[in-house]
Write a protein that holds these residues in place. Structure first.
Motif, short mmCIF file in Angstrom:
data_model
loop_
_atom_site.label_atom_id
_atom_site.label_comp_id
_atom_site.label_asym_id
_atom_site.label_seq_id
_atom_site.Cartn_x
_atom_site.Cartn_y
_atom_site.Cartn_z
N GLU A 1 22.31 40.06 42.84
CA GLU A 1 22.72 40.61 41.69
C GLU A 1 24.25 40.11 41.35
O GLU A 1 24.98 39.78 42.37
N ALA A 2 24.45 39.95 40.20
CA ALA A 2 25.85 39.56 39.77
C ALA A 2 26.02 40.19 38.27
O ALA A 2 25.24 40.21 37.42
N ILE A 3 27.61 40.22 38.14
CA ILE A 3 28.01 40.87 36.87
C ILE A 3 29.18 40.03 36.59
O ILE A 3 30.23 40.05 37.31
N ALA A 4 29.58 39.67 35.31
CA ALA A 4 30.56 39.09 34.64
C ALA A 4 30.95 40.11 33.43
O ALA A 4 30.03 40.15 32.73
N ILE A 5 32.34 40.23 33.29
CA ILE A 5 32.73 41.11 32.26
C ILE A 5 33.94 39.86 31.46
O ILE A 5 34.93 39.31 32.08
N TRP A 6 33.73 39.72 30.04
CA TRP A 6 34.58 39.06 29.30
C TRP A 6 35.34 39.91 28.54
O TRP A 6 35.28 40.85 27.88
#
Length: 295
Positions: free
Chosen positions: A52-57
């Motif tokens: 699982e991975a999450i990135a936020i801009w």
């Protein structure tokens, strides 16, 4: 513009703030949906599962997009419509973190990310299940039916075990539920959960037999219905619809003006859509699944 990896509850809140800022009946996410997706199972609030991975801009203090690779082959995303450049970066990021040979994502029809998905080789999959956002004006709610031997009430925070159990039993047709007492306690601690919008039907012995969770985004007066369920032995008596109406009437007393629910829109699982339309919900927008193969 900067990108950061998920590091805990503050980042989930940043994602929810974006969802709230962009919310409309035709937008992808409601803040409550993100809370449910994060805490429907026991998790470490500060860590993600393997794969699982999450990135936020962000642009300054404002969140302008996020990508949530729930698994190597599945991406959830939301991008500020005014920042299509984020969509292209987000799709590139997903390719970096995913080693799946086939990848899919779900967006609203006409979403700003569609151009970036198409440029990266994704194509719409007409055979995939799809969902429809339905809404109802709370001023037009049907009355709560009087069902003999049942009553409706909201839960209390000390009832996490019982509340988790009625949900798990209601969804047993789909296999063992991941919702347990620990998960539900985490959910109860997440914004924007509130126990007065978490409703159950109880039988004559006081046992919880049906449930509905409503999430209120106060900035829009918008309540999301997610999820609803009834234990198998009490189905066919109108409990799922009745407890939903009871919760929505209470939502109206709290300043809510509109409720949203997102059942399947295809023919593969038509029951929930029929239920919600019988309660006055009407379709507003639909999702599209985009898929690509990297083989």
């Amino acid at each position: 513009m900067t990108r950061r990896d998920f590091a805990g509850p503050d980042d989930l809140r940043a994602m929810q703030d974006l969802a709230s800022r962009l919310w409309s009946p035709t937008s992808r996410f409601h803040p409550g949906q993100l809370a449910w997706s994060r805490y429907y199972r026991p998790v470490d609030p500060a860590a993600l599962d393997d794969g699982e991975a999450i990135a936020i801009w962000s642009d300054g203090d404002e969140t302008v997009g996020f990508g949530w690779a729930e698994a190597p082959d599945w991406l959830e995303l939301q991008v500020d419509p005014g920042r299509p450049d984020v969509a292209a970066e987000l799709v590139d990021w997903f390719e970096e973190v995913s080693d799946a040979e086939s990848q899919s994502t779900l967006v609203m029809e006409g979403d700003v990310a569609e151009k970036a998905l198409a440029a990266a080789g994704f194509v719409p999959d007409p055979a995939a299940p799809w969902f429809t956002h339905h809404t109802v004006d709370l001023a037009d709610l049907l009355p709560v039916p009087d069902l003999e031997r049942y009553r409706f009430r909201h839960v209390e925070r000390h009832e996490a075990r019982e509340r988790a159990a009625v949900h798990a039993a209601s969804w047993s047709d789909f296999g063992p539920s991941k919702v347990d007492e620990r998960a539900y306690r985490q959910l109860m601690d997440a914004w924007p959960y509130r126990p007065d919008l978490d409703w159950v039907a109880v039988d004559a012995e006081g046992r919880m037999v049906a449930s509905v969770l409503v999430w209120l985004d106060e900035s829009h007066g918008a309540g999301l219905v997610e999820p609803v369920g009834c234990v198998p032995e009490h189905r066919g008596r109108g409990l799922a619809g009745a407890v939903t109406l009871a919760a929505l009437h209470h939502l109206a007393t709290l300043g809510g003006t509109v409720a949203q629910v997102s059942p399947r829109g295809d023919d593969g699982y038509p029951g929930p859509q029929r239920l919600y339309r019988s309660l006055g919900f009407r379709p507003r927008a639909r999702t599209i699944t985009w898929t690509r193969s990297l083989t």
